[in-house]
Design an enzyme around this catalytic site. Structure first.
Site, PDB file in Angstrom:
ATOM      1  CB  THR A 140     -43.047 -41.954   7.891  1.00  0.00           C
ATOM      2  OG1 THR A 140     -44.270 -42.583   7.549  1.00  0.00           O
ATOM      3  CG2 THR A 140     -41.921 -42.762   7.334  1.00  0.00           C
ATOM      4  NE  ARG A 168     -51.853 -48.289   5.395  1.00  0.00           N
ATOM      5  CZ  ARG A 168     -50.992 -47.308   5.649  1.00  0.00           C
ATOM      6  NH1 ARG A 168     -50.030 -47.489   6.550  1.00  0.00           N
ATOM      7  NH2 ARG A 168     -51.083 -46.161   5.009  1.00  0.00           N
ATOM      8  CB  VAL A 169     -47.861 -52.441   3.235  1.00  0.00           C
ATOM      9  CG1 VAL A 169     -46.556 -51.755   2.855  1.00  0.00           C
ATOM     10  CG2 VAL A 169     -47.585 -53.743   3.985  1.00  0.00           C
ATOM     11  N   GLY A 170     -48.329 -49.117   3.917  1.00  0.00           N
ATOM     12  CA  GLY A 170     -48.384 -47.800   3.279  1.00  0.00           C
ATOM     13  C   GLY A 170     -47.201 -47.604   2.354  1.00  0.00           C
ATOM     14  CG  ASP A 171     -45.702 -43.661   1.977  1.00  0.00           C
ATOM     15  OD1 ASP A 171     -46.507 -43.755   2.924  1.00  0.00           O
ATOM     16  OD2 ASP A 171     -44.725 -42.881   1.992  1.00  0.00           O
ATOM     17  CB  THR A 190     -43.370 -38.471   5.730  1.00  0.00           C
ATOM     18  OG1 THR A 190     -44.284 -38.499   6.832  1.00  0.00           O
ATOM     19  CG2 THR A 190     -42.966 -37.027   5.483  1.00  0.00           C
ATOM     20  N   GLY A 191     -46.417 -39.175   4.932  1.00  0.00           N
ATOM     21  CA  GLY A 191     -47.788 -38.702   4.786  1.00  0.00           C
ATOM     22  C   GLY A 191     -48.739 -39.877   4.620  1.00  0.00           C
ATOM     23  N   GLY A 193     -50.146 -42.882   3.334  1.00  0.00           N
ATOM     24  CA  GLY A 193     -49.483 -43.888   2.518  1.00  0.00           C
ATOM     25  C   GLY A 193     -50.244 -44.291   1.276  1.00  0.00           C
TER      26      GLY A 193
HETATM   27  N1  GLY Z   1     -46.663 -42.869   5.441  1.00  0.00           N
HETATM   28  C1  GLY Z   1     -46.887 -43.851   6.417  1.00  0.00           C
HETATM   29  C2  GLY Z   1     -47.957 -44.774   6.098  1.00  0.00           C
HETATM   30  O1  GLY Z   1     -48.912 -44.391   5.441  1.00  0.00           O
HETATM   31  O2  GLY Z   1     -47.899 -45.900   6.487  1.00  0.00           O
END
Ligand code: GLY
Length: 257
Positions: A140, A168-171, A190-191, A193
């Protein structure tokens, strides 16, 4: 008067070879801050540069979904209580600017085709995003800044983790896990999600006491070391730092650095 500062990162899981784009982003943001510009303008300019860097997982370099599509997430927030977030948007090379367009609206979050429709109505650039075939699973870009008026801002942007399904949505665009800001602290994660989201990472760090270093160390301690996680943050007291349990290009600019 506050001491201006900007911190940028190019994603957990990256190596030093991806540092140049992060340095250019920080230099660009710092040029804005040192000329008296706002923290918001600085983080938006920095993230735009990293979205345009094909090696970083955001905008142009967004990683592909399991069906080969590119869906991007971005968010921006300010210490005076504004938030804009865009999730799973397509055909948008710089989603950070669409997210910023929501800062002064009564709605804060738009997803998918509805986000693109809203962007179309307002003339935000639309173009096919080629994306990256890199197998990189998690990364990210992000930036936090404080300006001479003491206003802080945070901006985050990502293509998500490679191979995840459409929608899909991450963090990264999530207020609480992926970014947080209040009158004392600005944070971006970052990492992986899913792991960061379930831990509500940035908010949990924000409510800790201690130095910024101690608070970021606390955040990383919540994860098994096999789960790649990184953080950047700054405080109204003048602390700024990046910390990760893996490789993470990051840098800081202030009058001292
Ligand atoms: N940290 C980015 C994601 O998992 O989408």
């Amino acid at each position: 008067m506050s001491k201006p500062m900007i911190v940028c990162h190019g994603g957990a899981g990256h190596t030093a070879k991806d540092q140049p784009g992060v340095d250019i982003a920080a230099d660009t943001g710092w040029a804005i801050l040192s000329a008296g510009g706002s923290a918001l303008a600085a983080v938006l300019a920095a993230v735009e540069i990293m979205e345009d860097d094909p090696v970083l997982n955001a905008g142009t370099g967004g990683r592909k979904r399991s069906d080969g599509s590119i869906q991007l997430d971005a968010a921006v927030a300010t210490s005076d209580g504004r938030l804009g977030a865009i999730m799973a948007i397509e055909d948008t090379p710089n989603p950070i600017h669409v997210a910023a367009g929501l800062l002064n609206e009564k709605i804060h979050i738009l997803v998918g085709q509805g986000a693109r429709d809203w962007a179309d109505e307002r003339g935000y650039p639309k173009a096919t995003v080629i994306g990256s075939d890199s197998p990189s699973a998690n990364d990210t870009v992000g930036s936090v800044a404080i300006d001479s008026n003491g206003l802080m801002a945070v901006a985050t942007s990502t293509g998500g983790c490679s191979g995840r399904p459409r929608g899909r949505v991450g963090d990264t665009p999530l207020w609480g896990p992926g970014l947080w800001i209040d009158e004392n602290i600005a944070l971006a994660a970052t990492g992986i999600g899913e792991e960061i989201t379930i831990k509500m990472l940035c908010h949990r760090i924000a409510i800790q006491t201690g130095t910024l270093q101690e608070r970021l160390e606390y955040g990383l301690s919540l994860f098994d070391p096999s789960i790649e996680v990184g953080l950047i943050g700054l405080t109204a007291q003048g602390e700024g730092l990046g910390l990760a349990n893996t490789g993470m290009p990051w840098t800081i600019r202030s009058a001292d650095q």
